[in-house]
Scaffold this motif. Structure first.
Motif, short mmCIF file in Angstrom:
data_model
loop_
_atom_site.label_atom_id
_atom_site.label_comp_id
_atom_site.label_asym_id
_atom_site.label_seq_id
_atom_site.Cartn_x
_atom_site.Cartn_y
_atom_site.Cartn_z
N MET A 170 -3.44 -7.99 -0.98
CA MET A 170 -2.21 -8.19 -0.14
C MET A 170 -1.30 -6.89 0.85
O MET A 170 -1.95 -6.41 0.78
N SER A 171 -1.33 -7.94 1.99
CA SER A 171 -0.42 -7.15 3.16
C SER A 171 1.15 -6.71 3.07
O SER A 171 1.66 -7.21 2.80
N ILE A 172 1.00 -5.17 2.26
CA ILE A 172 2.26 -5.07 2.50
C ILE A 172 2.60 -3.92 2.52
O ILE A 172 1.39 -2.90 3.02
N ARG A 173 3.57 -3.04 3.60
CA ARG A 173 4.40 -2.31 3.87
C ARG A 173 5.82 -2.43 3.59
O ARG A 173 6.23 -2.55 3.97
N ASN A 174 5.56 -0.95 2.49
CA ASN A 174 6.89 -0.61 2.38
C ASN A 174 7.26 0.87 2.25
O ASN A 174 6.36 1.26 1.86
N CYS A 175 8.18 1.53 2.12
CA CYS A 175 8.83 2.80 2.51
C CYS A 175 8.39 3.57 0.83
O CYS A 175 8.12 4.53 1.18
N MET A 176 7.88 2.79 0.21
CA MET A 176 8.00 3.67 -1.08
C MET A 176 6.23 3.57 -1.38
O MET A 176 5.44 4.11 -2.23
N LEU A 177 5.44 3.07 -0.26
CA LEU A 177 3.96 3.48 -0.22
C LEU A 177 3.70 4.86 0.42
O LEU A 177 2.40 5.27 0.60
N CYS A 178 4.94 4.80 1.08
CA CYS A 178 4.09 6.26 2.41
C CYS A 178 4.30 7.75 1.22
O CYS A 178 5.16 7.76 1.21
N ASP A 179 3.81 8.11 2.25
CA ASP A 179 3.74 9.60 1.91
C ASP A 179 4.78 10.37 2.73
O ASP A 179 4.72 11.37 2.02
N SER A 180 5.47 9.89 3.12
CA SER A 180 6.69 10.81 3.45
C SER A 180 8.21 10.43 2.86
O SER A 180 8.77 10.25 2.81
N TYR A 181 7.77 9.61 1.78
CA TYR A 181 8.88 9.14 0.89
C TYR A 181 9.18 9.56 -0.70
O TYR A 181 7.65 9.80 -1.61
#
Length: 366
Positions: free
Chosen positions: A295-306
């Motif tokens: 699935m194509s998802i972009r969410n801050c919780m997936l980011c290394d900087s979160y």
């Protein structure tokens, strides 16, 4: 302080029937001749203005009453069995959920019904007769139980022992004989006997059962709380807990508009290497699973900087000084316009199999 009333029961001297003091009054007290249940010596009725009525030995008689409760318990249990249509035995057991063999919640909750009371009857079960004969101290198989239950209509039915624990518990030889045994808790008062007569034998409350293997049917449990993450198109998530989803809804969507929904452990732990442990948010597990499922998802919780910040006691973006103050505490959609978004190294090293151990997919939008 009022002295304890020791004898509420005695025997009719002429008929050997058990008499209860509560059945007598000042008019009927002289209708019987009384004797002690234990020693057989003469007894009399005491009915004063202050104390409760009771039986006592006549002047000159001596009885220490040591076996009175033991004999009384045997007699009253036998009378209850003979005079009643049923005699309850209540097993207090844990019952497994019928879905427990396949349910992913079992490892976390040990799902089932605990301390459930399963009522059986010594005299019949499923419309079939069981025991119909009760004898005191009748020898059987090298033993002499306090009460022996047998069946005249079903002579093939193995006998059952009832043991009244007053001073001595059942011996190991008796317990290991494979005879079914009901042993009372220690009888310390007439009230202990009253409890058995009124309730029947209740496991772990007024008795113990030995060599019983009752057939206990499993049943579906539907009230265990499930932690669920709902993922919407675009990557926004909603975290559900506190009873919003129960285990009966494990495979049912909560919101028809969702992209997919994920049941997850409340505090999933992912081991990183061999010495450290990384605690994931339930939403991180669900989102990462969705990404790895294509699935194509972009969410801050997936980011290394979160990252979690102890000073603020909340999650924040550690690159907010580069991105601007509006990114300090980003919302879930901030990642869609963030030029510094980098997929989490912890999550990228986490396999789909790892995630499956932390939760289970429910249903995807078709």
């Amino acid at each position: 302080m009022m002295r304890e009333i020791k004898y509420r029961y005695c025997l009719d001297k002429d008929t050997d029937e058990l008499l209860f003091i509560g059945e007598l009054n000042k008019k009927t007290r002289y209708d019987h001749n009384y004797k002690c249940l234990e020693c057989g010596q003469d007894m009399e009725v005491n009915m004063g203005q202050v104390r409760r009525p009771y039986f006592s030995h006549v002047s000159g008689c001596a009885c220490d009453g040591e076996s009175y409760l033991h004999k009384l318990a045997k007699r009253r249990i036998r009378m209850k069995f003979e005079d009643s249509d049923s005699f309850n035995v209540v097993f207090v057991r844990d019952i497994s959920c019928s879905e427990s063999d396949s349910c992913v919640l079992k490892k976390d909750f040990g799902c089932g019904f605990h301390d459930e009371r399963i009522v059986h009857d010594l005299k019949s079960w499923n419309n079939k007769p069981l025991y119909d004969c009760c004898q005191e101290e009748e020898p059987c198989g090298g033993f002499k139980p306090d009460l022996l239950l047998t069946s005249k209509v079903r002579p093939e039915l193995p006998p059952l022992f009832i043991e009244v624990f007053k001073t001595n518990k059942s011996t190991d030889d008796k317990i290991n004989s494979n005879y079914k045994i009901i042993e009372t808790r220690q009888i310390k008062s007439e009230e202990d006997i009253d409890d058995i007569i009124e309730q029947g034998f209740v496991e772990n409350e007024n008795c113990k059962f030995f060599n019983f293997v009752p057939k206990i049917a499993k049943r579906r449990k539907t009230d265990v709380d499930v932690t669920r993450v709902v993922i919407y198109p675009g990557g926004k998530t909603r975290f559900l807990s506190h009873g919003e989803v129960k285990c009966g809804m494990m495979n049912i969507k909560y919101d028809p508009k969702s992209l997919c929904e994920f049941n997850v452990q409340s505090f999933p732990h992912l081991h990183e290497g061999t010495s450290s442990e990384y605690i994931l948010l339930p939403s991180q597990v669900a989102l990462d699973w969705a990404v790895k499922k294509g699935m194509s998802i972009r969410n801050c919780m997936l980011c290394d900087s979160y990252r979690y910040n102890d000073s603020y006691s909340r999650y924040m973006c550690i690159k907010y000084k580069v991105l601007g103050d509006s990114f300090k505490f980003p919302n879930q959609y901030s990642a869609q316009e963030c030029k510094e978004f980098r997929y989490s190294s912890i999550l990228s090293n986490c396999t789909l199999a790892d995630l499956q151990k932390l939760g289970t997919e429910v249903i995807e939008q078709k």
